[in-house]
Scaffold this active site. Structure first.
Site, PDB file in Angstrom:
ATOM      1  N   CYS A  38     -25.771  20.712  -9.704  1.00  0.00           N
ATOM      2  CA  CYS A  38     -25.690  20.715 -11.174  1.00  0.00           C
ATOM      3  C   CYS A  38     -24.770  21.793 -11.743  1.00  0.00           C
ATOM      4  O   CYS A  38     -23.979  21.523 -12.654  1.00  0.00           O
ATOM      5  CB  CYS A  38     -27.088  20.851 -11.774  1.00  0.00           C
ATOM      6  SG  CYS A  38     -28.102  22.145 -11.038  1.00  0.00           S
TER       7      CYS A  38
ATOM      8  N   HIS B 250     -27.599  24.058 -18.397  1.00  0.00           N
ATOM      9  CA  HIS B 250     -27.156  25.269 -17.697  1.00  0.00           C
ATOM     10  C   HIS B 250     -26.008  25.906 -18.484  1.00  0.00           C
ATOM     11  O   HIS B 250     -25.090  25.217 -18.932  1.00  0.00           O
ATOM     12  CB  HIS B 250     -26.647  24.913 -16.296  1.00  0.00           C
ATOM     13  CG  HIS B 250     -27.737  24.570 -15.321  1.00  0.00           C
ATOM     14  ND1 HIS B 250     -29.075  24.674 -15.603  1.00  0.00           N
ATOM     15  CD2 HIS B 250     -27.667  24.141 -14.016  1.00  0.00           C
ATOM     16  CE1 HIS B 250     -29.785  24.315 -14.538  1.00  0.00           C
ATOM     17  NE2 HIS B 250     -28.960  23.983 -13.567  1.00  0.00           N
TER      18      HIS B 250
END
Lengths: 349, 349, 349, 349
Positions: A148, A241
């Site tokens: 990710c 994120h």
């Protein structure tokens, strides 16, 4: 319509697969596999649903099967995998004998002839598939997407490496708790706190990014030649994120030129108009306090990366600093595999 | 006992001053100054108390005065200042005519002949005071401490620069909301979110750190010669700044040697056994997931900096990575000024 | 299309109005009013946008005006108001001379002949409008919606009071920070904490709920005859108020009957198929740990109230307990006013 | 000094026992028991330490044993138990043959002749011990403390029931995540969220409170005669349970009288000057926005309950409302058992 299955269907990324595939124009979820604890149950009965979006009606009555090719329906063409690494290492190969495996697991990402792909970045790595099938005598194959944190970073880097010469990169991440799975981060660990460590995350970012931005010469991948060092941290954010990026260029550069190249970047999925492709893979914000995960994670339906504070380093010559936000379970996981499958469906199947 | 006053006494750092000075063996809080809105009221009536520790009984009945030397009691020797920058720029000079001003404000930090001091790092900068008094014809003087993020970083760097040659530093911060004052960060901005921008913070870190680690030759400060670039971010943590540090050394180094130098570091406050001096200015943790702000901010009564993940960079040669946590309103603000005052009281007054 | 304006357009509820009215089939936002600080600027330039949804393109270029009828365009028919109470008390009356004022402000909620309305609950209170206009000699009129906590509670109560006899209610709330406006709750007040007090909130819930569930006899409202006591608390949740409800009935009841009446409840907006009307005003969850604000606040596009843990009290006879979640800035504020306006547009204009 | 052991020593409440017993004037921790996974290891090696306070030096080298009387050292007199309910049900009885068992587990709380005690509330229940020993032919015995939410509530109720006639109580809780153990509440469940359900919590509060405030006639406990209904909810707070309390009295009362009785309340531990006894079991705050968990949980070293917003209900006659905060792992768990043991040590051993 292509029938697809989801391996690891009851987990958090498995649920994202199901949510993203609801109303998909090309893919129809007809098979769901999970652990033996869930096998034999209706999906709705087997699953504690974690997403704020409702469970699609279309999957509620599907009976969950064991995670093996034998248990998988024959009329499925593509299986999406969000299996744990160890299990994926073994079982994805078994599926690859007969199925296209679009995997979010890390088990095979760096293996020879298994493409690790971001469609906007290195779609040509799909050329490995032929060798993969021949070598293993498989009718199907495995294609993987990166970690990710790597995906968001690499998407933002692609328009830079295409136009400038990078010498080195440092990146410091502030990652959402969903990246660790539903039970991954106890609230006791993260309320009024952060955890400055995520197992194997730095290693993955440091190797996968260079692999993705390398060259595939028809036989093997020569990784990109710059250096990248990461420090990874978990913060009390549900999804999205955030990464602070420091880049040294070989030469001087114009900051507006960098921003313009990022903002105007388009890749193959945009050209092919793939269903999950965001209009802009990279969105550039000018507000001084953006991007922020809660505000920007859903940009492009969670498939865009938003960058901001794109600025010349005031201390180091020829250096760039910026901050990025990407949705870790959409663009950084399930959405990445789905976009890979859309590209494969368009170009190969 | 030395009588001391607090300027900006009703604010968050002002309250920390009062809390830290409760039961101090050398300092007795006898004067509290704040805005005209509070002046004339008992401190208890003028103040919304923000700390979990109870307001000390000894200050409740002190009548708050205006913030001017005229309003300040004559029997006070030291005033601690947590005034806003603009106001501090003007009023701290007025106080310096007659009082020792130990200031946490940024207004005078980088000014000629005004010592910017961390007692463990550069106590010799106090030698500037004589020139400062002479130049201004003041009986008192101003001494300042650095910005909260700078203090924690610089303390951790001191044992490194004393023993190794640093070429360059990148630092990415994850800072607590208390650093912006009680009303500084709305909950809407930070719950399930982070803000990748703190006004002027990067500039302060980049200049103050080099200034603190420079050389004072009796006339001016020659800043340290390495380069430092910062990226600063606000996260949902009440107290305790976390910083991810990347350092390039000139040469190879032994990682255990670095850790050992950090762990064994002692400065002048430790030698003088000053009241607020922590036994260990830098604490080195070996657990892979530490330091964490909620767990480590109160180490050494909030006066130690805790470092962890001290490791060789696996990508860059001769490079070091670590993470640090320091309490931003104790070691990073009020406690810093108090320790400065203790050093002055021991060496000068 | 009806042209509409928004008063208080740059604030948090003002932004919700604009977001909810994007692509509205009947209403077209053509006028935006705010404080004199914003007046004269393009909306995009005047506004710090707080919502995760993007600012609609259609409003970016609208020039913000002062908040007065003189500054409002003549071709506007309805103005939505999210003005502060004190200002609303004065200026909404001025607008009512010529405009329909659909107000989320509390200033006129309990005033004679000014309807306080939830369209599913007491649409007949709109009959007050004629008297209101006559009494004041106004061409326009004011209609108000209740406080955010009250709306969610009252919607859940409506199917109960329609079918059972309630004797008394206690309610304890856990309210989101967005209810206090963007700068209303400092992060220092709410991270790892809660605040057991919200000014005037308990009083509003206690009076408005009975008013809404009362009888309008064509001349005045006779409030409902049961008693309701509230305790209101702020928790670290961005959006979505949660309320724990204890109800004493006059008689015994069947718990499945209560759930069935709640789940099948439909009001006038559902019958009229109004654009913002949710299919189900009240959604009943059977999972033992629902409703939860992050999971359920967006049910019915934020216009449904979700209840769960609907159970017989094991201690008190003839008593019911349940928990509800409602989106405080959609169903509890801007969406409430919009639904009122849709009802008015259908029935009156 | 009395030698004591801790059962469940590596868990969160076990760690609180160890932290609270550091430097205890009467108790010396000499034995630590945990699961077979930990047995045989040094405590420091067996334990992931969760508390911000440092692990006491004195326990680091203690070798953890299995949780059985056979493995327990003979020179131990008291064992503190924070065992899981099912395991406690069996093993605490085995320990009771030879040891005093001060248990925080729920297994034996409501059993005949096993005292469920809050020392300030019902110390006379310790008289059951003789019958317990005789009946079981034990040399030791079991004494239990209530559930965390019950303790805080009951302490606040004691000065009320001693002076007024209570008819009924409703209580709505907002409980900290530490109450579920370190891994009990995933961050995904609680960031920007709350969970309106805690298994068995309501039942425990409803039964234990009446049991504690009942009468022990030398043979059995006659529970208090008022009724109490609870609704329990988990909120994103690390430590400190908050409870909103609604009480109906039989008669009218003076609100200042209620506050005065609460504030001046002292129990037997205060009279005996027990080491862990807070000066004030109940602290009454007058600020309108208190108590708050982050601000008030550590009052009286975590052993006091803080109440605020003590007010007459404006709707119901003869009704009282207030909010309380108590530290759930100190006064609500480990501290409760320690205070029980101190009372036993003073009165019985």
């Amino acid at each position: 319509m292509v029938n697809v299955g989801v391996l690891g269907a009851t987990g958090m990324v498995g649920q994202r697969f199901i949510q993203l595939l609801e109303n998909h124009p090309d893919f129809d979820v007809t098979a769901l596999a999970a652990s033996s604890r869930s096998a034999g149950k209706r999906y709705e009965d087997a699953t504690t649903w974690y997403l704020a979006e409702e469970m699609p009606e279309s999957v509620k009555d599907i009976v969950v099967t064991e995670t093996s090719p034998e248990a998988m329906s024959n009329d499925v063409d593509i299986v999406f995998s969000s299996l744990p690494t160890d299990f994926a290492a073994k079982v994805e190969k078994e599926f690859a004998k007969d199925y296209v495996v679009a995997s979010n697991a890390s088990a095979h990402r760096m293996k020879k002839n298994i493409p690790l792909v971001i469609p906007e970045v290195n779609p040509e790595y799909l050329d490995m598939i032929e060798a993969q099938q021949k070598e293993n005598n498989w009718d199907g194959f495995i294609v993987t997407n990166p970690n990710c944190s790597t995906i968001a970073l690499t998407l933002s880097l692609k328009p830079i490496v295409d136009n400038f010469n990078i010498e080195s990169i440092r990146v410091s991440t502030m990652q959402a708790v969903s990246g660790a799975g539903y039970n991954g981060v106890p609230s006791m660990a993260i309320v009024d706190n952060l955890v400055p460590y995520i197992g194997n995350e730095e290693e993955k970012m440091e190797s996968e990014t260079l692999h993705l931005l390398g060259d595939y010469d028809g036989s093997e991948v020569k990784p990109a030649q710059f250096k990248l060092s990461a420090s990874c941290h978990r913060v009390p954010v549900i999804d999205g994120h955030t990464e602070a990026v420091f880049i040294d260029f070989d030469d001087d550069f114009d900051i507006e030129d960098v921003k313009s190249k990022m903002a105007s970047f388009k890749g193959l999925p945009q050209k092919l108009n793939l269903f999950s492709a965001p209009e802009n893979p990279v969105i550039v914000k000018e507000e001084e306090d953006r991007p922020q995960p809660r505000m920007d994670r859903n940009a492009g339906n969670g498939m865009s990366v938003t960058v901001g504070r794109v600025r010349k380093d005031q201390v180091f010559d020829n250096s760039l600093k910026y901050v990025l936000v990407g949705h870790n379970t959409i663009r950084g996981a399930a959405g990445a595999s789905v976009l890979n499958a859309e590209l494969i469906n368009d170009k190969i199947l």
